[in-house]
Motif scaffolding. Sequence first.
Motif, PDB file in Angstrom:
ATOM      1  N   ALA A 105       0.837  -1.214   0.000  1.00 20.45           N
ATOM      2  CA  ALA A 105       0.000   0.000   0.000  1.00 20.45           C
ATOM      3  C   ALA A 105       0.867   1.258   0.000  1.00 20.45           C
ATOM      4  O   ALA A 105       0.580   2.233  -0.717  1.00 20.45           O
ATOM      5  CB  ALA A 105      -0.918  -0.018   1.226  1.00 20.45           C
ATOM      6  N   THR A 106       1.937   1.237   0.780  1.00 18.40           N
ATOM      7  CA  THR A 106       2.821   2.411   0.829  1.00 18.40           C
ATOM      8  C   THR A 106       3.568   2.587  -0.487  1.00 18.40           C
ATOM      9  O   THR A 106       3.759   3.704  -0.971  1.00 18.40           O
ATOM     10  CB  THR A 106       3.814   2.240   2.002  1.00 18.40           C
ATOM     11  N   TRP A 107       3.989   1.476  -1.081  1.00 16.31           N
ATOM     12  CA  TRP A 107       4.679   1.538  -2.374  1.00 16.31           C
ATOM     13  C   TRP A 107       3.787   2.146  -3.450  1.00 16.31           C
ATOM     14  O   TRP A 107       4.231   2.931  -4.284  1.00 16.31           O
ATOM     15  CB  TRP A 107       5.134   0.131  -2.762  1.00 16.31           C
ATOM     16  N   ARG A 108       2.507   1.807  -3.431  1.00 19.74           N
ATOM     17  CA  ARG A 108       1.581   2.361  -4.430  1.00 19.74           C
ATOM     18  C   ARG A 108       1.478   3.881  -4.306  1.00 19.74           C
ATOM     19  O   ARG A 108       1.353   4.592  -5.294  1.00 19.74           O
ATOM     20  CB  ARG A 108       0.200   1.717  -4.262  1.00 19.74           C
ATOM     21  N   ILE A 109       1.528   4.373  -3.074  1.00 22.49           N
ATOM     22  CA  ILE A 109       1.489   5.832  -2.890  1.00 22.49           C
ATOM     23  C   ILE A 109       2.800   6.465  -3.361  1.00 22.49           C
ATOM     24  O   ILE A 109       2.814   7.531  -3.972  1.00 22.49           O
ATOM     25  CB  ILE A 109       1.230   6.165  -1.406  1.00 22.49           C
ATOM     26  N   ALA A 110       3.908   5.770  -3.080  1.00 16.91           N
ATOM     27  CA  ALA A 110       5.223   6.321  -3.444  1.00 16.91           C
ATOM     28  C   ALA A 110       5.425   6.388  -4.952  1.00 16.91           C
ATOM     29  O   ALA A 110       6.113   7.284  -5.443  1.00 16.91           O
ATOM     30  CB  ALA A 110       6.326   5.477  -2.807  1.00 16.91           C
ATOM     31  N   ARG A 111       4.834   5.460  -5.681  1.00 18.05           N
ATOM     32  CA  ARG A 111       5.067   5.434  -7.128  1.00 18.05           C
ATOM     33  C   ARG A 111       4.045   6.258  -7.904  1.00 18.05           C
ATOM     34  O   ARG A 111       4.226   6.522  -9.096  1.00 18.05           O
ATOM     35  CB  ARG A 111       5.027   3.993  -7.632  1.00 18.05           C
ATOM     36  N   ALA A 112       2.939   6.649  -7.243  1.00 19.03           N
ATOM     37  CA  ALA A 112       1.877   7.373  -7.931  1.00 19.03           C
ATOM     38  C   ALA A 112       2.229   8.858  -8.090  1.00 19.03           C
ATOM     39  O   ALA A 112       3.091   9.395  -7.387  1.00 19.03           O
ATOM     40  CB  ALA A 112       0.569   7.229  -7.156  1.00 19.03           C
ATOM     41  N   ARG A 113       1.547   9.496  -8.997  1.00 22.39           N
ATOM     42  CA  ARG A 113       1.714  10.946  -9.166  1.00 22.39           C
ATOM     43  C   ARG A 113       0.980  11.656  -8.043  1.00 22.39           C
ATOM     44  O   ARG A 113      -0.042  11.173  -7.541  1.00 22.39           O
ATOM     45  CB  ARG A 113       1.156  11.383 -10.518  1.00 22.39           C
ATOM     46  N   PRO A 114       1.443  12.823  -7.641  1.00 20.89           N
ATOM     47  CA  PRO A 114       0.729  13.566  -6.594  1.00 20.89           C
ATOM     48  C   PRO A 114      -0.700  13.854  -7.033  1.00 20.89           C
ATOM     49  O   PRO A 114      -0.936  14.276  -8.166  1.00 20.89           O
ATOM     50  CB  PRO A 114       1.536  14.860  -6.445  1.00 20.89           C
ATOM     51  N   PRO A 115      -1.689  13.618  -6.159  1.00 24.78           N
ATOM     52  CA  PRO A 115      -3.094  13.841  -6.549  1.00 24.78           C
ATOM     53  C   PRO A 115      -3.389  15.297  -6.872  1.00 24.78           C
ATOM     54  O   PRO A 115      -4.298  15.596  -7.645  1.00 24.78           O
ATOM     55  CB  PRO A 115      -3.882  13.382  -5.311  1.00 24.78           C
TER      56      PRO A 115
ATOM     57  N   ALA B  99      -0.531  18.445  -2.406  1.00 27.97           N
ATOM     58  CA  ALA B  99       0.137  17.235  -1.917  1.00 27.97           C
ATOM     59  C   ALA B  99       1.298  16.872  -2.837  1.00 27.97           C
ATOM     60  O   ALA B  99       1.567  15.701  -3.084  1.00 27.97           O
ATOM     61  CB  ALA B  99      -0.857  16.079  -1.834  1.00 27.97           C
ATOM     62  N   HIS B 100       2.034  17.897  -3.290  1.00 30.71           N
ATOM     63  CA  HIS B 100       3.086  17.651  -4.283  1.00 30.71           C
ATOM     64  C   HIS B 100       4.216  16.788  -3.736  1.00 30.71           C
ATOM     65  O   HIS B 100       4.900  16.080  -4.480  1.00 30.71           O
ATOM     66  CB  HIS B 100       3.638  19.000  -4.776  1.00 30.71           C
ATOM     67  N   ASP B 101       4.449  16.844  -2.413  1.00 30.06           N
ATOM     68  CA  ASP B 101       5.553  16.058  -1.850  1.00 30.06           C
ATOM     69  C   ASP B 101       5.087  14.753  -1.212  1.00 30.06           C
ATOM     70  O   ASP B 101       5.871  14.077  -0.548  1.00 30.06           O
ATOM     71  CB  ASP B 101       6.340  16.885  -0.834  1.00 30.06           C
ATOM     72  N   LEU B 102       3.806  14.396  -1.429  1.00 33.01           N
ATOM     73  CA  LEU B 102       3.291  13.148  -0.840  1.00 33.01           C
ATOM     74  C   LEU B 102       4.093  11.923  -1.272  1.00 33.01           C
ATOM     75  O   LEU B 102       4.449  11.083  -0.435  1.00 33.01           O
ATOM     76  CB  LEU B 102       1.807  12.988  -1.200  1.00 33.01           C
TER      77      LEU B 102
END
Length: 462
Positions: free
Chosen positions: A388-398, A402-405
């Motif tokens: 789940a964390t990896w999916r957030i790390a690889r996704a584009r900022p929403p 949240a540009h640095d998410l």
Amino acid sequence: MNTAAHPVPYAVPYRGARRRPRQPFPWVPAFIVFQLACQLMLISGLAGVRVLVRMAAFGASLALLALLRGRGSAHPARGPAIFVFAILGVCIFHPETSSSAAGIAQVGLYGAVIAPLFWVPRLTAIDIRALRQTVMVLWAFHTFSAAIGVVQVYRPGTLQPPLSTVVQSKGKGYVESLKITTATGQRVFRPMGLTDVPGGAAVSGLYAVLLGVGFFLTRRTPLALGASLASIVLGAACLYLSQVRSLAVMTGISLLAVGAVLVWRKDVKRLSMLGFGVIGMLLLGYVMAVNMAGAAVTNRMASLVQARPTQVYYDNRGRFLEDALMKTLPAAPFGEGLGHWGMTATYFGGSGPGKNIWVEIQWAGWIVDGGAPLLFTYLLAVGVCLIATWRIARARPPGPEAHDLPFWAAIVMAYSVGALALTFSYPIFVSQSGMEFWLLNATLFAAARYARQAALAAEAPG
């Protein structure tokens, strides 16, 4: 008088000043502050109530699990975590459980550690700002603690907290083994930082380095850059002086994980910053530590590369893993009952030394407590959390807010990978560090969910 035709001024309905929307209580940062306050209480004059302070630190997580309500969607790892609870609940009735009190206490300890996975996602107001606040509180505290640890070696006797009574009870020889010889020939405790355990500042060193890297990669102001670089130097020096090799290795693995995410994202700029800036600060921290403790640092670090990594690991912790997998697990596939090791055995066991089992690594703890079912289910929960964390790390900022998410997701993932590696050296998931693992991942998940919902709302017509 027709008041309807000539309404008097005071007949106009009163409209008071418009109230500002009520801000939700910052539960996550407040919880972190409470945990850190409990840690400080251990080195204050209240250390005599150590058991109560430790129970309060973990009990707060259980209290929030029971009392907090919300409408947020559940974390993906919630399912496996529920099975972990179920397995531990059954293990209370294992015929070899030390005692009912010890069994319930061990389940409570596991539950308190993993509870943030349940109560944090319930909070619908956690955004990227709340995530930054959480990380900032952790970073500030641990950087300060690491700095204190460095001062304790640089100026022996300065800012030195009282030694833990638990450590003192293990005898003079053990206490002496927790000291190092400085470059001036003085014998001092390994850095304690804001703990009461020699070498305890190593955890702060890890956080100071890793979270310092996060701010270094995401902040642009000169003050923030300077503070993050200073944090990395102090954290690295504290790690080397503490001589806790497992945490030094965990830090290295975490930094490699950060680099891997940046490579995957093809972020050449931040990868260059990591490669030159961070490594330079780590070397500077090493030089600082060597200047203060000389051979004590170089010999300890050299022991990590004197033989093959597998041989080094086997000589120090690998034999515990081998015993757990090759002896304990076949002999007791459903575990040996609860309350035989760790804090619960010390405080609630009360069944004599014959019932105590020596556990050095998390894998052995899982096998002793719940056998194969607990081992595989807990690893499944950790694995799902990492995905789940990896999916957030690889996704584009929403969205722009949240540009640095993704970069904070990379930092949380790096910490999580390091924590998983630490299970081979230390029972992290029955400690506050384990609780911080679930807290950081759950907070990141909630912040990503908030950012996605905000972006969808902004795109909606009307």
